[in-house]
Design an enzyme around this catalytic site. Structure first.
Site, short mmCIF file in Angstrom:
data_model
loop_
_atom_site.label_atom_id
_atom_site.label_comp_id
_atom_site.label_asym_id
_atom_site.label_seq_id
_atom_site.Cartn_x
_atom_site.Cartn_y
_atom_site.Cartn_z
N HIS A 88 0.50 -2.42 0.71
CA HIS A 88 0.44 -3.34 -0.43
C HIS A 88 -1.01 -3.47 -0.87
O HIS A 88 -1.90 -3.64 -0.06
CB HIS A 88 1.01 -4.71 -0.05
CG HIS A 88 1.41 -5.53 -1.24
ND1 HIS A 88 2.69 -5.51 -1.75
CD2 HIS A 88 0.72 -6.37 -2.02
CE1 HIS A 88 2.77 -6.32 -2.79
NE2 HIS A 88 1.57 -6.86 -2.98
N ASP A 167 8.45 -16.52 -4.06
CA ASP A 167 7.36 -15.69 -4.59
C ASP A 167 7.67 -15.23 -6.01
O ASP A 167 6.77 -15.11 -6.84
CB ASP A 167 7.09 -14.48 -3.69
CG ASP A 167 5.84 -13.72 -4.15
OD1 ASP A 167 4.78 -14.36 -4.25
OD2 ASP A 167 5.92 -12.52 -4.45
N ARG A 174 1.62 -18.25 -11.31
CA ARG A 174 0.18 -18.02 -11.06
C ARG A 174 -0.41 -17.08 -12.10
O ARG A 174 -1.55 -17.22 -12.52
CB ARG A 174 -0.01 -17.43 -9.65
CG ARG A 174 0.20 -18.47 -8.55
CD ARG A 174 0.27 -17.80 -7.19
NE ARG A 174 -0.91 -17.02 -6.89
CZ ARG A 174 -0.90 -15.83 -6.28
NH1 ARG A 174 0.24 -15.29 -5.88
NH2 ARG A 174 -2.01 -15.19 -6.04
N SER A 189 1.80 -14.78 -0.69
CA SER A 189 2.61 -14.00 -1.64
C SER A 189 2.90 -12.62 -1.07
O SER A 189 4.04 -12.15 -1.05
CB SER A 189 1.84 -13.90 -2.96
OG SER A 189 2.37 -12.90 -3.78
N LYS A 193 6.66 -11.27 1.06
CA LYS A 193 7.42 -10.10 0.58
C LYS A 193 7.52 -9.04 1.67
O LYS A 193 8.57 -8.45 1.89
CB LYS A 193 6.71 -9.46 -0.63
CG LYS A 193 6.91 -10.19 -1.92
CD LYS A 193 6.48 -9.36 -3.12
CE LYS A 193 5.00 -9.28 -3.34
NZ LYS A 193 4.34 -10.50 -3.76
N1 URA Z 1 -0.11 -8.94 -4.81
C1 URA Z 1 0.86 -9.87 -4.54
O1 URA Z 1 1.98 -9.53 -4.18
N2 URA Z 1 0.54 -11.15 -4.63
C2 URA Z 1 -0.68 -11.58 -5.00
O2 URA Z 1 -0.90 -12.78 -5.05
C3 URA Z 1 -1.68 -10.63 -5.29
C4 URA Z 1 -1.35 -9.30 -5.20
#
Ligand code: URA
Length: 442
Positions: A88, A167, A174, A189, A193
């Site tokens: 990620h 999220d 956000r 966040s 996930k």
């Molecule tokens: N990627 C995400 O999934 N969340 C964030 O807050 C920033 C980048």
């Protein structure tokens, strides 16, 4: 309990200093109230802003991650062959790495369950890019996710009403309330996930520089430590890379444009920076999955996956299984462009000394690559094609960028920004490294 009291506790009031720690119950009250529609956007926006300014400690970040995770169910991957490894990014401009990476690593024999996000602030989003492929569906049911994962070794999904709904809502809020650049909010966040999708091990690409949410190495290090520490506390093996984001990655910024460039990487002729980072992330993923015993061996596995054609084959099979129109994708490639277009030319002869990633990303939002309001649609064909990168020599009058907008009206303000993003100097600038740091918390 009242939402306003929790907001004021984090904000600071006569009985609690600014930044006072919230209990698990207080965080759960806010987040579950929001998901159930009992607490409105405006109170959560105020709370997010108080967290943005006053932070959260490691324990609160863990509570927030867990509360977000348990706002929905965790995907059960039992019966599929693991280990399950994912990557990620914390968000960048032109950062399309996930798109070629997932099929490359799957072709190298690693199972990649990938839950991604949409455009956030000035940065692009994997889901918006994938949805620019006609028909491609990113809101998969758990059954569909498992089924596609078993067939192609990777599947791409987003947060849904069932999986990390917290999220899904907070991310969108956000994006449009100026509350993205916060270590605890980003950590919760991302990790909510990643735990929900069932990954055993994770590679984090922590972006650092003008086009990242963390603008300098010290802040990027804090985010990397937070992701690695929280990830480890949640039982995951973690590798974090800190990588440069001062200039956009690759030559294409936009939704469909980035799909095209990802396909170039899958064919072995992608831009040098995108290919280098894809191979490094992929190599670490193969190491975490015990398919390679070193990063160099992992890079070789990834290169083989590209050169054998297997990675592209899996990518196209995934597009088909997720509802995408493969013949149309292949026909549209390199030709599908918005008709609202203009170019930017070099004002002087010299060498490109920088193309500022933040300003370029912001121009992308004006053009329709990202959103200004939660319910706005992105434009699949909007974006920017860089004809040159940092260090390249240009002559006055050369086209440096092609610009594609959602409509005619957005072109002028975007061009104004893009002209400010480009600097040309008389001498060729020094090369700057792409990989700034590698951190392992295995
Ligand atoms: N990627 C995400 O999934 N969340 C964030 O807050 C920033 C980048």
């Amino acid at each position: 309990m009242r939402a306003v009291d929790i907001i004021m506790k984090k904000r600071g009031n006569p009985t609690a200093p600014a930044g006072s720690s919230l209990s698990r119950e207080e965080i759960a009250f806010l987040i579950s109230g929001y998901v159930q529609g009992e607490i409105p956007d405006y109170q959560i926006s105020a709370w997010l802003m108080s967290v943005y300014f006053n932070g959260m400690n490691f324990v609160e970040t863990g509570y927030l991650t867990d509360v977000m995770l348990t706002s929905g169910s965790v995907i059960d991957l039992s019966g599929l062959t693991g280990p399950f490894v994912d990557k990620h990014s914390t968000g960048g401009v032109g950062d399309k790495i996930s798109l070629p990476l997932a099929p490359i690593v799957a072709a190298a024999g690693v199972c990649v369950p990938m839950m991604s996000g949409r455009a956030l602030g000035h940065t692009g989003g994997t889901l918006d890019k994938l949805e620019s492929i006609t028909g491609y569906k990113t809101a998969l049911s758990v059954r569909e996710f498992r089924n596609i994962l078993s067939k192609t070794g990777f599947a791409m999904t987003g947060q849904t009403k069932e999986i990390v709904p917290a999220d899904r809502l907070l991310y969108a809020l956000r994006d449009v309330t100026g509350t993205v650049e916060s270590v605890p909010l980003i950590t919760a966040s991302i990790l909510s996930k990643k735990v929900a999708e069932g990954a055993d091990a994770l590679v984090f690409d922590v972006k650092c520089g003008s086009g990242a949410f963390m603008k300098n190495l010290a802040d990027a290090q804090k985010l990397a430590d937070s992701l690695a520490g929280t990830g480890k506390a949640m039982g995951k093996k973690v590798v974090a890379l800190i990588t440069a984001m001062d200039e956009p990655l690759g030559y294409k910024i936009g939704n469909f444009l980035e799909i095209e460039e990802s396909m170039d990487v899958l064919e072995g002729h992608g831009p040098q920076d995108v290919t280098e980072l894809t191979l490094l992330c992929g190599a670490w993923m193969t190491v975490l999955a015990h398919k390679a015993s070193s990063v160099d061996e992992g890079k070789d596995l990834c290169r083989q996956a590209i050169h054998s054609g297997k990675a592209m084959e899996l990518f196209l099979e995934n597009v088909r299984l997720q509802g995408g129109d493969v013949p149309r994708l292949l026909a549209d490639r390199e030709s599908r462009r918005s008709r609202h277009t203009t170019t930017i030319r070099a004002e002087q002869t010299g060498a490109i000394s920088s193309i500022d990633a933040f300003t370029t990303g912001l121009a992308g939002v004006y053009l329709g690559v990202g959103r200004n309001k939660t319910d706005e649609q992105v434009c699949p064909d909007a974006g920017i094609i860089l004809k040159y990168k940092k260090g390249d020599r240009v002559n006055a009058g050369d086209v440096i960028m092609e610009v594609y907008g959602k409509d005619e009206a957005c072109l002028d303000p975007a061009v104004h920004l893009l002209q400010k993003a480009i600097s040309i100097s008389s001498s060729v600038p020094d090369k700057t490294p792409l990989i700034l740091k590698e951190i392992t918390a295995l």
